[in-house]
Every structure is written in structure tokens, then in C-alpha cells.
Enzyme design. Structure first.
Site, PDB file in Angstrom:
ATOM      1  N   GLU A   1       4.519  -5.051   7.274  1.00 10.48           N
ATOM      2  CA  GLU A   1       3.781  -3.967   7.942  1.00 10.48           C
ATOM      3  C   GLU A   1       4.271  -3.670   9.359  1.00 10.48           C
ATOM      4  OE1 GLU A   1       2.438  -6.323   6.079  1.00 10.48           O
ATOM      5  OE2 GLU A   1       0.899  -5.468   4.778  1.00 10.48           O
TER       6      GLU A   1
ATOM      7  N   ALA B   1       0.867  -1.172   0.000  1.00 13.76           N
ATOM      8  CA  ALA B   1       0.000   0.000   0.000  1.00 13.76           C
ATOM      9  C   ALA B   1       0.906   1.225   0.000  1.00 13.76           C
ATOM     10  CB  ALA B   1      -0.877  -0.015   1.242  1.00 13.76           C
TER      11      ALA B   1
ATOM     12  N   GLY C   1       0.456  -4.943   0.866  1.00 15.66           N
ATOM     13  CA  GLY C   1      -0.747  -4.992   0.032  1.00 15.66           C
ATOM     14  C   GLY C   1      -0.501  -5.654  -1.312  1.00 15.66           C
TER      15      GLY C   1
ATOM     16  N   GLU D   1      -0.765  -9.247  -0.587  1.00 11.01           N
ATOM     17  CA  GLU D   1      -2.192  -9.476  -0.293  1.00 11.01           C
ATOM     18  C   GLU D   1      -3.019  -9.494  -1.579  1.00 11.01           C
ATOM     19  OE1 GLU D   1      -2.050  -6.322   2.673  1.00 11.01           O
ATOM     20  OE2 GLU D   1      -2.856  -7.725   4.152  1.00 11.01           O
TER      21      GLU D   1
HETATM   22  N1  COA Z   1       4.557   3.172  -0.687  1.00 15.88           N
HETATM   23  C1  COA Z   1       4.965   4.335  -1.233  1.00 15.88           C
HETATM   24  N2  COA Z   1       6.074   4.479  -1.963  1.00 15.88           N
HETATM   25  C2  COA Z   1       6.821   3.380  -2.165  1.00 15.88           C
HETATM   26  C3  COA Z   1       6.491   2.131  -1.626  1.00 15.88           C
HETATM   27  C4  COA Z   1       5.295   2.052  -0.851  1.00 15.88           C
HETATM   28  N3  COA Z   1       4.868   0.908  -0.318  1.00 15.88           N
HETATM   29  N4  COA Z   1       7.435   1.242  -1.967  1.00 15.88           N
HETATM   30  C5  COA Z   1       8.336   1.908  -2.703  1.00 15.88           C
HETATM   31  N5  COA Z   1       7.979   3.202  -2.826  1.00 15.88           N
HETATM   32  C6  COA Z   1       8.662   4.273  -3.552  1.00 15.88           C
HETATM   33  C7  COA Z   1       9.899   4.768  -2.799  1.00 15.88           C
HETATM   34  O1  COA Z   1       9.506   5.725  -1.810  1.00 15.88           O
HETATM   35  C8  COA Z   1      10.689   5.382  -3.932  1.00 15.88           C
HETATM   36  O2  COA Z   1      10.105   6.611  -4.279  1.00 15.88           O
HETATM   37  P1  COA Z   1      11.065   7.920  -4.546  1.00 15.88           P
HETATM   38  O3  COA Z   1      11.948   7.500  -5.690  1.00 15.88           O
HETATM   39  O4  COA Z   1      10.096   8.982  -4.895  1.00 15.88           O
HETATM   40  O5  COA Z   1      11.819   8.121  -3.283  1.00 15.88           O
HETATM   41  C9  COA Z   1      10.418   4.432  -5.091  1.00 15.88           C
HETATM   42  O6  COA Z   1       9.212   3.755  -4.758  1.00 15.88           O
HETATM   43  C10 COA Z   1      11.507   3.384  -5.287  1.00 15.88           C
HETATM   44  O7  COA Z   1      11.671   2.696  -4.059  1.00 15.88           O
HETATM   45  P2  COA Z   1      13.097   2.524  -3.329  1.00 15.88           P
HETATM   46  O8  COA Z   1      12.840   2.308  -1.875  1.00 15.88           O
HETATM   47  O9  COA Z   1      14.015   3.655  -3.687  1.00 15.88           O
HETATM   48  O10 COA Z   1      13.634   1.211  -4.020  1.00 15.88           O
HETATM   49  P3  COA Z   1      14.665   0.162  -3.404  1.00 15.88           P
HETATM   50  O11 COA Z   1      15.059  -0.735  -4.521  1.00 15.88           O
HETATM   51  O12 COA Z   1      15.753   0.847  -2.676  1.00 15.88           O
HETATM   52  O13 COA Z   1      13.832  -0.684  -2.313  1.00 15.88           O
HETATM   53  C11 COA Z   1      11.915  -1.887  -1.493  1.00 15.88           C
HETATM   54  C12 COA Z   1      12.759  -1.507  -2.713  1.00 15.88           C
HETATM   55  C13 COA Z   1      10.674  -2.602  -2.002  1.00 15.88           C
HETATM   56  C14 COA Z   1      12.711  -2.815  -0.571  1.00 15.88           C
HETATM   57  C15 COA Z   1      11.509  -0.601  -0.724  1.00 15.88           C
HETATM   58  O14 COA Z   1      10.950   0.334  -1.660  1.00 15.88           O
HETATM   59  C16 COA Z   1      10.490  -0.816   0.374  1.00 15.88           C
HETATM   60  O15 COA Z   1      10.832  -1.311   1.426  1.00 15.88           O
HETATM   61  N6  COA Z   1       9.221  -0.413   0.139  1.00 15.88           N
HETATM   62  C17 COA Z   1       8.187  -0.448   1.126  1.00 15.88           C
HETATM   63  C18 COA Z   1       7.679  -1.866   1.316  1.00 15.88           C
HETATM   64  C19 COA Z   1       6.619  -1.925   2.395  1.00 15.88           C
HETATM   65  O16 COA Z   1       6.878  -1.702   3.563  1.00 15.88           O
HETATM   66  N7  COA Z   1       5.391  -2.250   1.977  1.00 15.88           N
HETATM   67  C20 COA Z   1       4.299  -2.435   2.887  1.00 15.88           C
HETATM   68  C21 COA Z   1       3.517  -1.200   3.020  1.00 15.88           C
HETATM   69  S1  COA Z   1       2.227  -1.417   4.224  1.00 15.88           S
END
Ligand code: COA
Length: 260
Positions: free
Chosen positions: A135, A66, A112, A115
Site C-alpha cells: 500500500e 483492493a 487486501g 489481509e
Molecule cells: N486493483 C485493480 N486492478 C488490478 C489490481 C488491483 N489491486 N491488481 C491488478 N489489477 C489489474 C491490472 O490493472 C490489469 O488490468 P488491465 O489488464 O485491465 O490493465 C490486470 O489486473 C492484470 O494485472 P497486471 O498488472 O497487468 O499483471 P502483472 O502480471 O504485470 O502484475 C501485479 C501483477 C500483481 C504485480 C500487479 O498487477 C500489481 O502490482 N497489482 C497491484 C498490487 C497492489 O498494489 N495491491 C494493493 C492495493 S491497495
């Protein structure tokens, strides 16, 4: 209808729903969830569509969860509403759908995103995919069906381990656990998803819909899955497709099902 966050493509009877926020790793913001509701509802009610493949745009993510940027100011009431709306409008809609929905997991499927994949009837993952419910790292817990569907798919012990550690697992482990049905190379992901869906689409559509309902019924407290099976089995005998299926078998030819 044109979407801001989704790409829709038809390939014969398969409708592709592609989540298209690549710069945000296809994170599900409210607008994307609203569009998903419309796109899935439309696909279920369009006669020329037999089934759906959901995937993410780009090579990196299916859906990275999400959209965290929309969470920051929510209070208890708004958080509850967010989950309730998501459950009804998207995740339960897919799971209870009358047409098969396949998730082609092409990269990160987190929160999400996992999910969403778990609400689909079948999951195919590319070998670079990573899956998890992170989460609790945000002070939250899964809210789009993750605690229930992960437990159904992998069992209570592993589900609690994944949810409480927030660890991501690679595709190979997801396959071993039964969280995904198949793993392919990235190049073969959609080929495999289409192959399975096309096979399902060669079967009797009303029987497929009845089977989805019966399988789901077994996982609901309010209904008896065995009763649903008996009822739906009986209903199949009233379909044209049943007569066609039996005739085709006896005449040693392929059936031509019409979904009637
Ligand atoms: N919500 C909002 N933005 C998200 C996102 C999310 N769940 N997951 C990734 N993004 C965005 C990042 O903020 C970044 O945006 P920016 O370039 O404007 O800063 C872009 O997507 C790329 O993500 P980034 O974190 O730079 O890539 P990465 O390769 O370093 O890491 C992940 C990849 C998936 C490990 C990392 O993005 C992450 O941990 N995301 C969140 C996962 C999460 O907790 N999901 C559950 C949500 S309840």
C-alpha cells in the site's frame, strides 16, 4: 443466490468461495466485498456447511489487493468508511466466524488479498504464491487489518519491514515466518486445504467454534482471553458432542459429532 464476482461450490461439507475476477487478478472491488459478506454469512448459517475454503480463480492470483481503480477519488471520510465497512463486513466476520475458514493462496496475495488470507484461520500457499502489503507504494497504508494481523503472525519487526519496504515475499519465506501454515505445489494446494479442513470437520463443531472464540479473545484488548477460555471450556461440558466424544473414546470407536 447468484454472484457476479464469486463462484460458490460445495464439496460434501466444504463450501468453496472462489473470487472470480481473473482479468483483474481477483482484486477486491466494493461489489466483491459485498458479495463476500453475503457468501460468508450464508455459509456460516447453513447447517450442511462445515467449513469454508477461500481461493482465487485462475493460476496467477489469490487476490492482488483492493481494487485500486475505485480509490482514485476518495477523500478522508470516504477512505475511513471504506476501511471500517471492510473490517466489519468481511475481515472480522471471517476471523470471528463459528466455522473454520481456510485460505488456499494460489498466487499473488497482495494488500487486501493478503489481509483476506490473514483473516482466515489457516493459510495454505502454493509454491508460486507471492505475498506482501504494497500500500505505501500508492501513498496508502494497509486498511483491512494488515498492520494488526501481520504483526500478530510474524512479529513487529518483520511486519514493519514488509509494510515499509512493500516487498513481496515468496511462499517459502512466508512459511518460515509463520505467515502460512503449509506450502504445496499448485496442483496439491486444494488437496492439502481439503485434507486439513476435513480433519477439522471430523472434530466436535461446537468445541471448534469455542476454541476459535477463545484464541481470538486473547488478541483483543476489551476481553480477557483466559476468562473466555474458562467460560468456553465450561460450556463444552453442556454439549451432546462432549458426551459423544467421551463415550466414543471409552467404547473405542470413532465419535459421530452432531454439533449439538
Ligand atoms: N486493483 C485493480 N486492478 C488490478 C489490481 C488491483 N489491486 N491488481 C491488478 N489489477 C489489474 C491490472 O490493472 C490489469 O488490468 P488491465 O489488464 O485491465 O490493465 C490486470 O489486473 C492484470 O494485472 P497486471 O498488472 O497487468 O499483471 P502483472 O502480471 O504485470 O502484475 C501485479 C501483477 C500483481 C504485480 C500487479 O498487477 C500489481 O502490482 N497489482 C497491484 C498490487 C497492489 O498494489 N495491491 C494493493 C492495493 S491497495
Amino acid at each position: 443466490m447468484p454472484f457476479q464476482n464469486l463462484l460458490i461450490e460445495d464439496k460434501e461439507r466444504i463450501r468453496y468461495v472462489i473470487i472470480n475476477r481473473e482479468s483483474k487478478l481477483n482484486a477486491l472491488n466494493k461489489a466483491t466485498l459485498a458479495e463476500l459478506h453475503i457468501a460468508i454469512t450464508e455459509a456460516f448459517s447453513t447447517a450442511t456447511v462445515g467449513g469454508i475454503i477461500i481461493t482465487g480463480a485462475g493460476p496467477k492470483a489469490f487476490v492482488a489487493g483492493a481494487d485500486i481503480s475505485e480509490f482514485a477519488d476518495l477523500d478522508i471520510k470516504e477512505g475511513t468508511e471504506l476501511a471500517k465497512l471492510g473490517h466489519n463486513a468481511v475481515f472480522n466476520l471471517i476471523e470471528n466466524g463459528s466455522k473454520p475458514v481456510v485460505a488456499a493462496v494460489n498466487g499473488f496475495a497482495l494488500g487486501g488479498g493478503l489481509e483476506l488470507a490473514m483473516a482466515c484461520h489457516i493459510r495454505i500457499a502454493s509454491d508460486n504464491a507471492k505475498m506482501g502489503l504494497p500500500e505505501v507504494t500508492l501513498g496508502l497504508m494497509p486498511g483491512y487489518g494488515g498492520t494488526q494481523r501481520l504483526t500478530q503472525l510474524v512479529g513487529k519487526g518483520k511486519a514493519l519491514e514488509m509494510i515499509m519496504t512493500a516487498d513481496m515475499i515468496p511462499a517459502a519465506e512466508a512459511l518460515q515466518l509463520g505467515l502460512v501454515n503449509h506450502v504445496t505445489t499448485p496442483d496439491e494446494l486444494l488437496i492439502k486445504a481439503e485434507e486439513i479442513l476435513n480433519k477439522i470437520l471430523s472434530r466436535a463443531p461446537l468445541a471448534i467454534a469455542a476454541a476459535i472464540t477463545a484464541v481470538n479473545a486473547g488478541l483483543k484488548d476489551s476481553v480477557n482471553g483466559f476468562e473466555t477460555e474458562i467460560e468456553n471450556f465450561g460450556k463444552c461440558f453442556g454439549t451432546e458432542d462432549f458426551k459423544e466424544g467421551v463415550s466414543a473414546f471409552l467404547e473405542k470407536r470413532k465419535p459421530a459429532f452432531k454439533g449439538r
